[in-house]
Write a protein that holds these residues in place. Structure first.
Motif, PDB file in Angstrom:
ATOM      1  N   ALA A 122      74.805  -5.990  -7.817  1.00  0.00           N
ATOM      2  CA  ALA A 122      75.024  -7.440  -7.721  1.00  0.00           C
ATOM      3  C   ALA A 122      75.415  -7.997  -9.088  1.00  0.00           C
ATOM      4  O   ALA A 122      76.208  -8.930  -9.197  1.00  0.00           O
ATOM      5  N   ALA A 123      74.854  -7.414 -10.139  1.00  0.00           N
ATOM      6  CA  ALA A 123      75.032  -7.981 -11.483  1.00  0.00           C
ATOM      7  C   ALA A 123      76.323  -7.540 -12.170  1.00  0.00           C
ATOM      8  O   ALA A 123      76.908  -8.302 -12.953  1.00  0.00           O
ATOM      9  N   LEU A 124      76.758  -6.321 -11.881  1.00  0.00           N
ATOM     10  CA  LEU A 124      77.820  -5.710 -12.686  1.00  0.00           C
ATOM     11  C   LEU A 124      79.102  -6.550 -12.811  1.00  0.00           C
ATOM     12  O   LEU A 124      79.587  -6.766 -13.923  1.00  0.00           O
ATOM     13  N   PRO A 125      79.656  -7.057 -11.699  1.00  0.00           N
ATOM     14  CA  PRO A 125      80.903  -7.838 -11.856  1.00  0.00           C
ATOM     15  C   PRO A 125      80.704  -9.058 -12.761  1.00  0.00           C
ATOM     16  O   PRO A 125      81.607  -9.416 -13.520  1.00  0.00           O
ATOM     17  N   HIS A 126      79.527  -9.651 -12.705  1.00  0.00           N
ATOM     18  CA  HIS A 126      79.274 -10.866 -13.489  1.00  0.00           C
ATOM     19  C   HIS A 126      78.943 -10.521 -14.944  1.00  0.00           C
ATOM     20  O   HIS A 126      79.234 -11.294 -15.852  1.00  0.00           O
ATOM     21  N   MET A 127      78.370  -9.340 -15.145  1.00  0.00           N
ATOM     22  CA  MET A 127      78.176  -8.863 -16.520  1.00  0.00           C
ATOM     23  C   MET A 127      79.543  -8.619 -17.155  1.00  0.00           C
ATOM     24  O   MET A 127      79.748  -8.885 -18.340  1.00  0.00           O
ATOM     25  N   GLU A 128      80.480  -8.107 -16.353  1.00  0.00           N
ATOM     26  CA  GLU A 128      81.829  -7.841 -16.879  1.00  0.00           C
ATOM     27  C   GLU A 128      82.514  -9.141 -17.296  1.00  0.00           C
ATOM     28  O   GLU A 128      83.220  -9.184 -18.304  1.00  0.00           O
ATOM     29  N   THR A 129      82.270 -10.205 -16.534  1.00  0.00           N
ATOM     30  CA  THR A 129      82.853 -11.508 -16.898  1.00  0.00           C
ATOM     31  C   THR A 129      82.286 -11.973 -18.249  1.00  0.00           C
ATOM     32  O   THR A 129      83.031 -12.394 -19.139  1.00  0.00           O
ATOM     33  N   VAL A 130      80.967 -11.870 -18.397  1.00  0.00           N
ATOM     34  CA  VAL A 130      80.343 -12.263 -19.678  1.00  0.00           C
ATOM     35  C   VAL A 130      80.952 -11.438 -20.806  1.00  0.00           C
ATOM     36  O   VAL A 130      81.353 -11.963 -21.854  1.00  0.00           O
ATOM     37  N   GLN A 131      81.042 -10.150 -20.546  1.00  0.00           N
ATOM     38  CA  GLN A 131      81.539  -9.196 -21.535  1.00  0.00           C
ATOM     39  C   GLN A 131      82.955  -9.536 -22.000  1.00  0.00           C
ATOM     40  O   GLN A 131      83.267  -9.486 -23.178  1.00  0.00           O
ATOM     41  N   THR A 132      83.807  -9.909 -21.032  1.00  0.00           N
ATOM     42  CA  THR A 132      85.198 -10.220 -21.342  1.00  0.00           C
ATOM     43  C   THR A 132      85.273 -11.450 -22.236  1.00  0.00           C
ATOM     44  O   THR A 132      86.061 -11.507 -23.174  1.00  0.00           O
ATOM     45  N   VAL A 133      84.428 -12.433 -21.961  1.00  0.00           N
ATOM     46  CA  VAL A 133      84.471 -13.675 -22.734  1.00  0.00           C
ATOM     47  C   VAL A 133      83.797 -13.491 -24.100  1.00  0.00           C
ATOM     48  O   VAL A 133      84.331 -13.871 -25.132  1.00  0.00           O
ATOM     49  N   VAL A 134      82.637 -12.878 -24.099  1.00  0.00           N
ATOM     50  CA  VAL A 134      81.819 -12.835 -25.322  1.00  0.00           C
ATOM     51  C   VAL A 134      82.211 -11.665 -26.236  1.00  0.00           C
ATOM     52  O   VAL A 134      82.068 -11.745 -27.455  1.00  0.00           O
ATOM     53  N   ARG A 135      82.670 -10.575 -25.646  1.00  0.00           N
ATOM     54  CA  ARG A 135      83.096  -9.378 -26.397  1.00  0.00           C
ATOM     55  C   ARG A 135      81.984  -8.822 -27.288  1.00  0.00           C
ATOM     56  O   ARG A 135      82.228  -8.362 -28.403  1.00  0.00           O
ATOM     57  N   GLU A 136      80.760  -8.880 -26.777  1.00  0.00           N
ATOM     58  CA  GLU A 136      79.624  -8.228 -27.435  1.00  0.00           C
ATOM     59  C   GLU A 136      78.862  -7.474 -26.343  1.00  0.00           C
ATOM     60  O   GLU A 136      79.258  -7.513 -25.187  1.00  0.00           O
ATOM     61  N   HIS A 137      77.768  -6.807 -26.700  1.00  0.00           N
ATOM     62  CA  HIS A 137      77.010  -6.060 -25.687  1.00  0.00           C
ATOM     63  C   HIS A 137      76.366  -7.012 -24.677  1.00  0.00           C
ATOM     64  O   HIS A 137      75.779  -8.011 -25.067  1.00  0.00           O
ATOM     65  N   THR A 138      76.470  -6.644 -23.408  1.00  0.00           N
ATOM     66  CA  THR A 138      75.825  -7.413 -22.341  1.00  0.00           C
ATOM     67  C   THR A 138      74.900  -6.451 -21.604  1.00  0.00           C
ATOM     68  O   THR A 138      75.322  -5.343 -21.271  1.00  0.00           O
ATOM     69  N   GLN A 139      73.646  -6.847 -21.370  1.00  0.00           N
ATOM     70  CA  GLN A 139      72.744  -5.911 -20.708  1.00  0.00           C
ATOM     71  C   GLN A 139      71.826  -6.571 -19.694  1.00  0.00           C
ATOM     72  O   GLN A 139      71.625  -7.781 -19.717  1.00  0.00           O
ATOM     73  N   LEU A 140      71.307  -5.704 -18.822  1.00  0.00           N
ATOM     74  CA  LEU A 140      70.453  -6.152 -17.722  1.00  0.00           C
ATOM     75  C   LEU A 140      69.146  -5.362 -17.806  1.00  0.00           C
ATOM     76  O   LEU A 140      69.174  -4.130 -17.860  1.00  0.00           O
ATOM     77  N   ALA A 141      68.017  -6.083 -17.814  1.00  0.00           N
ATOM     78  CA  ALA A 141      66.722  -5.397 -17.955  1.00  0.00           C
ATOM     79  C   ALA A 141      65.730  -5.893 -16.907  1.00  0.00           C
ATOM     80  O   ALA A 141      65.819  -7.030 -16.451  1.00  0.00           O
ATOM     81  N   VAL A 142      64.804  -5.011 -16.542  1.00  0.00           N
ATOM     82  CA  VAL A 142      63.706  -5.387 -15.640  1.00  0.00           C
ATOM     83  C   VAL A 142      62.376  -5.029 -16.302  1.00  0.00           C
ATOM     84  O   VAL A 142      62.333  -4.229 -17.235  1.00  0.00           O
ATOM     85  N   LEU A 143      61.311  -5.644 -15.776  1.00  0.00           N
ATOM     86  CA  LEU A 143      59.966  -5.338 -16.260  1.00  0.00           C
ATOM     87  C   LEU A 143      59.523  -4.025 -15.642  1.00  0.00           C
ATOM     88  O   LEU A 143      59.579  -3.853 -14.422  1.00  0.00           O
ATOM     89  N   GLU A 144      59.084  -3.084 -16.459  1.00  0.00           N
ATOM     90  CA  GLU A 144      58.628  -1.793 -15.927  1.00  0.00           C
ATOM     91  C   GLU A 144      57.488  -1.293 -16.821  1.00  0.00           C
ATOM     92  O   GLU A 144      57.699  -0.990 -17.984  1.00  0.00           O
ATOM     93  N   GLN A 145      56.288  -1.278 -16.223  1.00  0.00           N
ATOM     94  CA  GLN A 145      55.104  -0.774 -16.936  1.00  0.00           C
ATOM     95  C   GLN A 145      55.000  -1.322 -18.353  1.00  0.00           C
ATOM     96  O   GLN A 145      54.991  -0.573 -19.321  1.00  0.00           O
ATOM     97  N   ASN A 146      54.925  -2.636 -18.458  1.00  0.00           N
ATOM     98  CA  ASN A 146      54.675  -3.311 -19.740  1.00  0.00           C
ATOM     99  C   ASN A 146      55.799  -3.216 -20.760  1.00  0.00           C
ATOM    100  O   ASN A 146      55.577  -3.448 -21.950  1.00  0.00           O
ATOM    101  N   GLU A 147      56.996  -2.845 -20.303  1.00  0.00           N
ATOM    102  CA  GLU A 147      58.136  -2.808 -21.220  1.00  0.00           C
ATOM    103  C   GLU A 147      59.380  -3.345 -20.506  1.00  0.00           C
ATOM    104  O   GLU A 147      59.393  -3.447 -19.280  1.00  0.00           O
ATOM    105  N   ALA A 148      60.402  -3.653 -21.300  1.00  0.00           N
ATOM    106  CA  ALA A 148      61.695  -4.016 -20.709  1.00  0.00           C
ATOM    107  C   ALA A 148      62.479  -2.719 -20.546  1.00  0.00           C
ATOM    108  O   ALA A 148      62.711  -1.989 -21.516  1.00  0.00           O
ATOM    109  N   LEU A 149      62.883  -2.433 -19.295  1.00  0.00           N
ATOM    110  CA  LEU A 149      63.668  -1.230 -19.002  1.00  0.00           C
ATOM    111  C   LEU A 149      65.105  -1.675 -18.751  1.00  0.00           C
ATOM    112  O   LEU A 149      65.354  -2.546 -17.904  1.00  0.00           O
ATOM    113  N   PHE A 150      66.054  -1.073 -19.461  1.00  0.00           N
ATOM    114  CA  PHE A 150      67.452  -1.508 -19.368  1.00  0.00           C
ATOM    115  C   PHE A 150      68.181  -0.723 -18.276  1.00  0.00           C
ATOM    116  O   PHE A 150      68.261   0.503 -18.333  1.00  0.00           O
TER     117      PHE A 150
END
Ligand code: PHB
Length: 249
Positions: free
Chosen positions: A87-115
């Motif tokens: 669901a996220a990937l196409p919209h991450m690509e849009t951010v990426q195209t505009v911002v031209r820096e790293h774009t990432q998606l993370a979830v909470l997993e056992q007390n840490e951010a998992l990318f």
């Protein structure tokens, strides 16, 4: 489940074997696996051989062992992480195209951010996140968003410390962190300059499904970059991802 003489089940031992692999340690010998898993050498070698036969581990020409492609395939099949990533990937690509820096998606997993995903750009600023890598909740911008919206019990556990510094400006004071988390809930964005590395700022916004924060969408920017346009892009992308998640239910 058949237990070993130590009373541990086969599943527990296999989990210990698989847990010796990390984002930084992707290849090991069977002996190293045994030592790190705290298993007798003969047991470790037998388990590794059986896991290789099942395709869950793979062995290269130098007899070093890595996680098998079949494990990846099984783990992704039907997983909520995959649905979110898709669901996220196409919209991450849009951010990426505009911002031209790293774009990432993370979830909470056992007390840490998992990318779950990271898109890069050849000219992007240094970034230590990796797909399937983790960062502490109190230090990364994604982690701060996830922590701000986490169950109060988890938040209190993290606030109780230790709040180990990662970058020169990681917030390590519990009172200051508590205020920062309140601010993040109020403003809907986490801005973390120098918290992971001196040269960069992390900017993250929440992604919600059925009203709950299920992920953080973030960009890593050079310290001197203007944050406002990036925050707007991230918010617009999060809204589009949320719509996509609603439609895919
Ligand atoms: C962040 O999410 O705050 C972050 C992650 C990786 C970096 C810098 C910042 O390299």
């Amino acid at each position: 489940m058949a237990n070993s003489p130590s009373g541990e089940s086969i599943i527990e031992r296999i989990t210990r074997v698989l847990d010796t692999f990390s984002a930084d340690r992707t290849v090991q010998t069977a002996s190293e696996i045994g030592r790190r898993a705290g298993l007798p050498s003969a047991t470790a070698h037998r388990l590794v051989d059986e896991l290789i036969s099942a395709g869950l581990l793979e062995r290269d020409e130098e007899r070093r062992v890595r996680l098998g492609m079949r494990l990846w395939e099984l783990a992704l099949r039907g997983s909520t992480a995959l649905r979110l990533r898709q669901a996220a990937l196409p919209h991450m690509e849009t951010v990426q195209t505009v911002v031209r820096e790293h774009t990432q998606l993370a979830v909470l997993e056992q007390n840490e951010a998992l990318f779950l995903e990271r898109l890069s750009h050849p000219a992007a600023v240094s970034n230590i996140t990796r797909v399937a890598g983790r960062l502490p909740l109190h230090a990364s911008s994604s982690g701060l968003v996830l922590l701000a919206h986490a169950e109060p019990a988890l938040r209190e556990r993290v606030l109780a410390g230790p709040l180990t510094p990662v970058g020169p400006e990681t917030v390590t004071d519990a009172g200051a962190l508590r205020r920062l988390l309140t601010d993040i809930r109020r403003t809907g964005v986490a801005v973390a300059p120098g918290s992971i590395e001196a040269v960069s700022s992390g900017i993250a916004v929440p992604v919600r499904d059925r009203g709950e924060v299920i992920a953080a969408l973030s960009v890593v920017l050079p310290r001197e970059a203007d944050e406002e346009p990036v925050i707007r892009e991230l918010r617009a992308a999060a809204t589009r991802i949320e719509a996509e998640l609603r439609e895919s239910r």
